[in-house]
Design a protein around this motif. Structure first.
Motif, short mmCIF file in Angstrom:
data_model
loop_
_atom_site.label_atom_id
_atom_site.label_comp_id
_atom_site.label_asym_id
_atom_site.label_seq_id
_atom_site.Cartn_x
_atom_site.Cartn_y
_atom_site.Cartn_z
N VAL A 1 44.84 -61.01 -99.21
CA VAL A 1 44.73 -59.62 -99.65
C VAL A 1 43.35 -59.40 -100.26
N TRP A 2 42.69 -58.32 -99.83
CA TRP A 2 41.41 -57.91 -100.41
C TRP A 2 41.54 -56.49 -100.98
N TRP A 3 40.90 -56.25 -102.11
CA TRP A 3 40.68 -54.89 -102.58
C TRP A 3 39.17 -54.65 -102.53
N LYS A 4 38.77 -53.68 -101.72
CA LYS A 4 37.36 -53.44 -101.43
C LYS A 4 36.94 -52.05 -101.92
N PRO A 5 36.39 -51.98 -103.14
CA PRO A 5 36.01 -50.67 -103.69
C PRO A 5 34.94 -49.98 -102.85
N PHE A 6 35.21 -48.73 -102.49
CA PHE A 6 34.26 -47.83 -101.82
C PHE A 6 33.70 -48.38 -100.51
N VAL A 7 34.43 -49.31 -99.89
CA VAL A 7 33.93 -49.89 -98.64
C VAL A 7 33.83 -48.84 -97.53
N THR A 8 34.71 -47.85 -97.54
CA THR A 8 34.69 -46.85 -96.47
C THR A 8 33.43 -46.00 -96.49
N LEU A 9 32.71 -45.99 -97.62
CA LEU A 9 31.46 -45.22 -97.66
C LEU A 9 30.43 -45.77 -96.68
N ILE A 10 30.57 -47.04 -96.32
CA ILE A 10 29.65 -47.62 -95.33
C ILE A 10 29.73 -46.83 -94.04
N TRP A 11 30.95 -46.57 -93.58
CA TRP A 11 31.12 -45.90 -92.28
C TRP A 11 31.01 -44.38 -92.40
N TYR A 12 31.43 -43.83 -93.54
CA TYR A 12 31.17 -42.41 -93.75
C TYR A 12 29.67 -42.14 -93.76
N GLY A 13 28.92 -43.05 -94.38
CA GLY A 13 27.46 -42.90 -94.39
C GLY A 13 26.88 -42.95 -92.99
N GLY A 14 27.39 -43.89 -92.17
CA GLY A 14 26.92 -43.97 -90.78
C GLY A 14 27.19 -42.70 -90.01
N ILE A 15 28.38 -42.11 -90.24
CA ILE A 15 28.71 -40.85 -89.56
C ILE A 15 27.79 -39.73 -90.02
N LEU A 16 27.48 -39.70 -91.33
CA LEU A 16 26.57 -38.67 -91.83
C LEU A 16 25.17 -38.83 -91.24
N VAL A 17 24.72 -40.07 -91.09
CA VAL A 17 23.40 -40.32 -90.49
C VAL A 17 23.37 -39.78 -89.06
N ALA A 18 24.43 -40.09 -88.29
CA ALA A 18 24.49 -39.60 -86.91
C ALA A 18 24.60 -38.08 -86.88
N LEU A 19 25.37 -37.49 -87.80
CA LEU A 19 25.50 -36.03 -87.86
C LEU A 19 24.15 -35.39 -88.15
N GLY A 20 23.40 -35.99 -89.08
CA GLY A 20 22.06 -35.47 -89.36
C GLY A 20 21.18 -35.50 -88.12
N GLY A 21 21.27 -36.61 -87.38
CA GLY A 21 20.51 -36.69 -86.13
C GLY A 21 20.93 -35.64 -85.14
N LEU A 22 22.23 -35.37 -85.05
CA LEU A 22 22.73 -34.36 -84.11
C LEU A 22 22.22 -32.97 -84.48
N LEU A 23 22.25 -32.64 -85.77
CA LEU A 23 21.73 -31.33 -86.20
C LEU A 23 20.24 -31.21 -85.89
N ALA A 24 19.49 -32.29 -86.12
CA ALA A 24 18.06 -32.27 -85.79
C ALA A 24 17.85 -32.08 -84.30
N LEU A 25 18.67 -32.75 -83.48
CA LEU A 25 18.54 -32.62 -82.03
C LEU A 25 18.83 -31.20 -81.58
N ILE A 26 19.91 -30.62 -82.09
CA ILE A 26 20.26 -29.24 -81.72
C ILE A 26 19.16 -28.29 -82.15
N GLY A 27 18.64 -28.49 -83.37
CA GLY A 27 17.57 -27.62 -83.86
C GLY A 27 16.32 -27.72 -83.01
N ARG A 28 15.94 -28.94 -82.63
CA ARG A 28 14.74 -29.12 -81.80
C ARG A 28 14.93 -28.50 -80.42
N LEU A 29 16.10 -28.74 -79.82
CA LEU A 29 16.34 -28.19 -78.48
C LEU A 29 16.40 -26.67 -78.51
#
Length: 645
Positions: free
Chosen positions: A600-628
């Motif tokens: 058994v593991w208790w991992k504080p705030f571990v999900t922020l790793i992947w939420y952060g990755g999604i936010l990074v990709a979302l930022g890239g998507l907004l930049a791509l849409i804006g540029r296009l």
């Protein structure tokens, strides 16, 4: 007939790729406008035919056609429909056909929609893209035919690797391949621009959407792959510096550097030679990753192939493409004019510093990944380079990189004043210092890297919104919002990484039904072991209840699954997610006394790793849409002006 049609379409697409390359080479060499004009429809036709070939392979998997060897070796009639579909690329031959399909479609999109480049640059770009495709077509048709028949036809197939029987298979490999192929397009643009002697802002503006798109897909692919390995392998880790994980990380590092460099070239006409070199390096990293995964020189749960002959073929392609591009770079770089100059204290200077740090981290990962392979090849001695090397070598550089990333958007282009800069960054610096003081005061046992990372993440989170200060938010370009969200995502992911590294708690017990297990504020009760059956597997399931800090009880059920077709056992972790972390439970083996190993593991705030990755990709998507969108508006305005004149 379906398999034959797919193979014919693949052969025709390969022939069109050779024609596309020939039209481009002859058209540019002899200045033949008719040849240059013909290259666009040929590129589109090639994309259509290779897509048809891949769709027919998908259909063979969906209908469980056991006359095709690839289906027999990687599917079964009882397999769920999702895994029949995703199993198309969950193997060596299918994944390579997906690769060349995306390359063909990319070439078709360039031919259809690219109108800003000079004709010569566009033609050489399409010829370079076709030249890359030819090698992969040859690889498929000579050594990895996905439509090869099997006689006699077996009653059923062997099934898919149990570790791949997960929804992640439908998402993770395609996103990585879209990223890899996007980098091949950037490579083709760079080669085309060098041959046409057209390295400048126009070339960079045409290449930037492809680099940005590739970077978005690589970000999503790495994020999804990290989470997939985290919950599927049952070992509780989110990143292990596995060589095949590194194979996807290296192109991402190069693409991140290239993205910032191409932005400077497109907007400020700087870093010309650096941008071309990074385009070559980024695609080189994707080719090296392909070689590592498919050559058979690595033993990894991620690796597809164990065939040295195929690995030699890919190594030959790598030598041809990368060696040729490096030779072309050496020959033509002297013809690339120097771009606009800038002072070290400027936004361009910060981007150069970040690029150098990214390149240094890339070099560390590259050496750590390949060094054991080279030593084994030369001495037959097996070495292991693991997390201690990578964490210690890359950690400090990554923290400096993040700090410069936070300061970069606060700098002015071309030239800035140090005194005024200090005034602009004073607030984020004070926030970082305050966070560091509180962490030292309130926490114990944190490593220096985790402590600095967590404090720096707080400062970066504040600094990431600095480009929006004192601006009219309605008039702020979308790509600026994209940059803000992407940088904020880095801060979020950094919080998750530092928290998981420093605050994780673990318990390993041998328990019998009725026992209680405690970790942090969680209390788990082991109720029973029960057999369960799935569509193509059986399992032993531990029925458990989990209660956090005296709250409501929640049922969880980790499993040990057995896949009869592959005679393979897997652990299916039970995950319970809360706002402040994730409970992770794995069922191990039982013994003669009726005890079961439960981790058994208790991992504080571990999900922020992947939420952060999604936010990074979302930022890239907004930049791509804006540029296009901006590019589309500028194109319409240009057409209108021409009509008026």
């Amino acid at each position: 007939m379906i398999a034959e049609a797919g193979l014919i379409a693949l052969w025709l697409a390969a022939g069109l790729a050779m024609l596309q390359f020939a039209l481009g080479a002859v058209g540019v060499r002899f200045d033949r406008e008719d040849y240059c004009a013909a290259i666009r429809p040929v590129a589109v036709a090639q994309g259509v035919l290779v897509t048809l070939s891949f769709l027919l392979l998908i259909w063979l998997f969906l209908r469980s056609d056991m006359s095709v060897a690839l289906v027999v070796n990687n599917s079964a009639s009882v397999k769920p429909l999702l895994y029949k579909f995703a199993g198309t690329w969950g193997n060596h031959e299918g994944s390579m056909l997906l690769w060349v399909t995306v390359m063909g479609l990319a070439g078709a999109f360039i031919a259809l929609f690219e109108r800003s480049l000079k004709v010569k640059t566009l033609v050489t770009t399409l010829a370079a893209q076709a030249f890359i495709s030819i090698g992969f077509y040859a690889f498929l048709l000579i050594s990895s035919n996905p439509f090869e028949r099997m006689f006699p036809v077996p009653q059923d197939g062997q099934g898919l690797n149990p570790l791949l029987q997960d929804p992640g298979l439908a998402f993770h490999p395609p996103t990585l391949y879209f990223g890899y192929v996007g980098l091949s397009v950037a490579f083709s643009f760079a080669v085309g621009a060098m041959i046409a002697r057209d390295v400048g802002p126009a070339f960079a503006r045409a290449m930037r959407p492809w680099v940005l798109g590739a970077w978005i897909f690589l970000t999503l692919g790495i994020t999804a792959g990290s989470y997939w390995a985290y919950y599927e392998l049952g070992w509780g880790g989110w990143w292990f510096w596995d060589p095949v994980e590194n194979a996807s990380l290296m192109p991402w590092l190069a693409a991140t550097a290239l993205l910032h460099s191409v932005t400077v070239l497109a907007t400020r006409d700087g870093l010309r030679a650096w941008t071309v070199m990074l385009a070559v390096v980024a695609f080189s990293m994707s080719m090296i990753g392909t070689f590592l995964v498919r050559s058979g020189i690595l033993t990894s749960v991620h690796a597809f192939a164990v065939d040295p002959e195929r690995g030699s073929f890919i190594l030959a392609l790598l030598a041809i493409y990368i060696g040729g591009a490096m030779a072309l770079f050496a020959l033509r770089i002297g013809t690339v004019r120097e771009g606009a100059r800038f002072e070290p204290v400027s936004r361009e200077g910060a981007l150069v510093a970040n690029n150098l740090l990214l390149s240094a981290i890339l070099g560390i990962v590259f050496v750590g990944t390949l060094y054991p392979l080279v030593v084994e090849a030369l001495t037959n001695e097996k070495l292991s380079v693991g997390p201690p090397y990578f964490n210690l070598a890359t950690g400090p550089l990554a923290l400096i990189l993040v700090a410069i990333m936070a300061a970069g958007p606060l700098l002015r282009w071309r030239r800035d004043n140090i005194k005024t800069l200090l005034g602009r960054i004073s607030f984020p610096v004070l926030i970082t210092a305050g966070a560091l003081f509180l962490l030292v005061l309130l926490t114990t046992g944190m490593s220096v890297l985790s402590l600095l990372g967590l404090a720096l993440a707080v400062g970066v989170a504040v600094a990431s919104f600095a480009p929006l200060w004192k601006r009219n938010l309605r008039r702020t370009p979308m790509h600026t919002y994209g940059m803000v969200i992407a940088h904020f995502g880095i801060a979020v992911a950094l919080v998750g990484m530092a928290s998981e590294s420093s605050f994780t708690e673990e318990r390993l017990v041998a328990a019998v039904p009725g026992d209680e297990i405690t970790v942090n504020k969680w209390k788990l009760k082991f109720e029973a072991i029960e057999p369960v059956a799935g569509p193509n597997w059986t399992a032993l399931e531990a029925r458990m209840t989990a209660q956090y800090d005296g709250g409501k009880q929640v049922e969880i059920a980790p499993q040990n699954r057995m896949f009869a077709a592959a005679q393979t056992q897997t652990s299916e972790a039970a995950l319970l997610t809360r706002w402040n972390g994730q409970l992770y439970v794995v069922l191990g083996e039982g013994d003669a006394q009726g005890r079961w190993q439960i981790r058994v593991w208790w991992k504080p705030f571990v999900t922020l790793i992947w939420y952060g990755g999604i936010l990074v990709a979302l930022g890239g998507l907004l930049a791509l849409i804006g540029r296009l969108r901006r590019r589309y508006v500028q194109h319409k305005q240009k057409l209108y002006a021409e009509m008026v004149l």
